[in-house]
Enzyme design. Sequence first.
Site, mmCIF file in Angstrom:
data_model
loop_
_atom_site.group_PDB
_atom_site.id
_atom_site.type_symbol
_atom_site.label_atom_id
_atom_site.label_comp_id
_atom_site.label_asym_id
_atom_site.label_seq_id
_atom_site.Cartn_x
_atom_site.Cartn_y
_atom_site.Cartn_z
ATOM 1 N N HIS A 22 50.197 40.366 32.951
ATOM 2 C CA HIS A 22 50.679 39.834 34.226
ATOM 3 C C HIS A 22 50.279 38.362 34.249
ATOM 4 O O HIS A 22 49.100 38.028 34.349
ATOM 5 C CB HIS A 22 50.018 40.623 35.364
ATOM 6 C CG HIS A 22 50.708 40.500 36.679
ATOM 7 N ND1 HIS A 22 51.976 40.977 36.906
ATOM 8 C CD2 HIS A 22 50.300 39.956 37.858
ATOM 9 C CE1 HIS A 22 52.315 40.739 38.165
ATOM 10 N NE2 HIS A 22 51.319 40.116 38.756
ATOM 11 N N LYS A 169 55.989 34.526 39.470
ATOM 12 C CA LYS A 169 54.781 33.726 39.319
ATOM 13 C C LYS A 169 55.124 32.541 38.428
ATOM 14 O O LYS A 169 55.482 32.729 37.248
ATOM 15 C CB LYS A 169 53.667 34.561 38.672
ATOM 16 C CG LYS A 169 53.315 35.826 39.437
ATOM 17 C CD LYS A 169 52.778 35.562 40.816
ATOM 18 C CE LYS A 169 51.300 35.289 40.793
ATOM 19 N NZ LYS A 169 50.749 35.261 42.187
ATOM 20 N N ASP A 249 48.558 31.010 50.948
ATOM 21 C CA ASP A 249 47.800 32.135 50.370
ATOM 22 C C ASP A 249 46.371 31.665 50.094
ATOM 23 O O ASP A 249 45.477 31.870 50.914
ATOM 24 C CB ASP A 249 48.500 32.656 49.108
ATOM 25 C CG ASP A 249 47.716 33.802 48.472
ATOM 26 O OD1 ASP A 249 46.782 34.333 49.121
ATOM 27 O OD2 ASP A 249 48.012 34.196 47.328
#
Length: 373
Positions: A22, A169, A249
């Site tokens: 990831h 991402k 975030d």
Amino acid sequence: MSPILIESIQTIIVDLPTIRPHKLAMHTMQQQTLVIIRVQCSDGIEGIGESTTIGGLAYGNESPESIKQNIDSHLGPLLVGQDAANINAAMLRLDKAAKGNTFAKSGLESALLDAQGKRLGLPVSELLGGRVRDSLEVAWTLASGNTAKDIEEAERMLDIRRHRIFKLKIGAGEVNADLKHVIAIKQALGERASVRVDVNQAWDESVALRACQVLGDNGIDLIEQPISRINRGGQIRLNQRSPAPIMADESIESVEDAFSLAADGAASIFALKIAKNGGPRAVLRTAQIAEAAGIALYGGTMLEGAIGTLASAHAFVTLNKLAWGTELFGPLLLTEEIVTEAPVYRDFQLEVPRTPGLGLTLDEERLAFFSRT
Ligand code: MUC
Ligand code: MG
């Protein structure tokens, strides 16, 4: 009646494999590490919680090892002997004695809520005032690092009706290559999906000004944390200029951060994360600040396993407006479970159990197998 006391607190580090690497701007995950918290109470009830971060110290100030150490040496001993049923008093005691450490505090608060829910026969959502929905829309993150693979993965998720919101991402690569990657995925998925990006602070303002314009012009619905949390002026300017809404975030490391971001007009959406506010109750304080300021909400994740995911979900189902949905897919990124029954994902939603506490039971064998010690 004598109070029910907290008798002992145990922390366990668990390393679990992921379905694929990831790739984030600051770290590529090959596995995920959870810190599981077990709180034993004098009435025989155990509460479970989870404190999980991403990539050791790559994301924030607390690592799995520091979370375990700080609970074992500092936070746990402050709670042992205290009233297990008075979560307000317990968390105030921690806040008074220990600065920060919101990840560790979040796992402890989750475990106390789980124990209290089991004690009263109520789901955690009901302890938090009551749910206004039973399930939550869940986004999926495409982060294989490869455009064709990401498109294939998104198509599969649409086919099986698991996700129709995708977060990409970006930020690790060269900006033009990243923009090409994002636009290719949006063009492939078209109106069938909402496509969003998370830059994890990787750009500076000069890059972000142009990149946000390009992303907005190409149908990207949301841009998460494009620049450093430290650059407040830049965040305010981007929030005014970007055609796609900006979500904070990393900028939110506490409820107080949420207030000051709202006061400055530095974002139009907040990612709510229990770990970064200090627990399921604390994150609702940030939600209330956002609601009062007209800032939209999104239910964020630190890629927790089942326990942290449901602790977040029980808080999020109490919210009236969750305009941007959630990304509570952490358990789906893992190949293994340490609970007997995995959270249920169906029709683009995560179902939030109505059983007492968080609604989860530890699988002792799997937990022992994957725990570090
Ligand atoms: C983050 O920065 O939002 C959430 C989803 C994901 O893939 O990474 C996390 C962390
Ligand atoms: Mg993010």
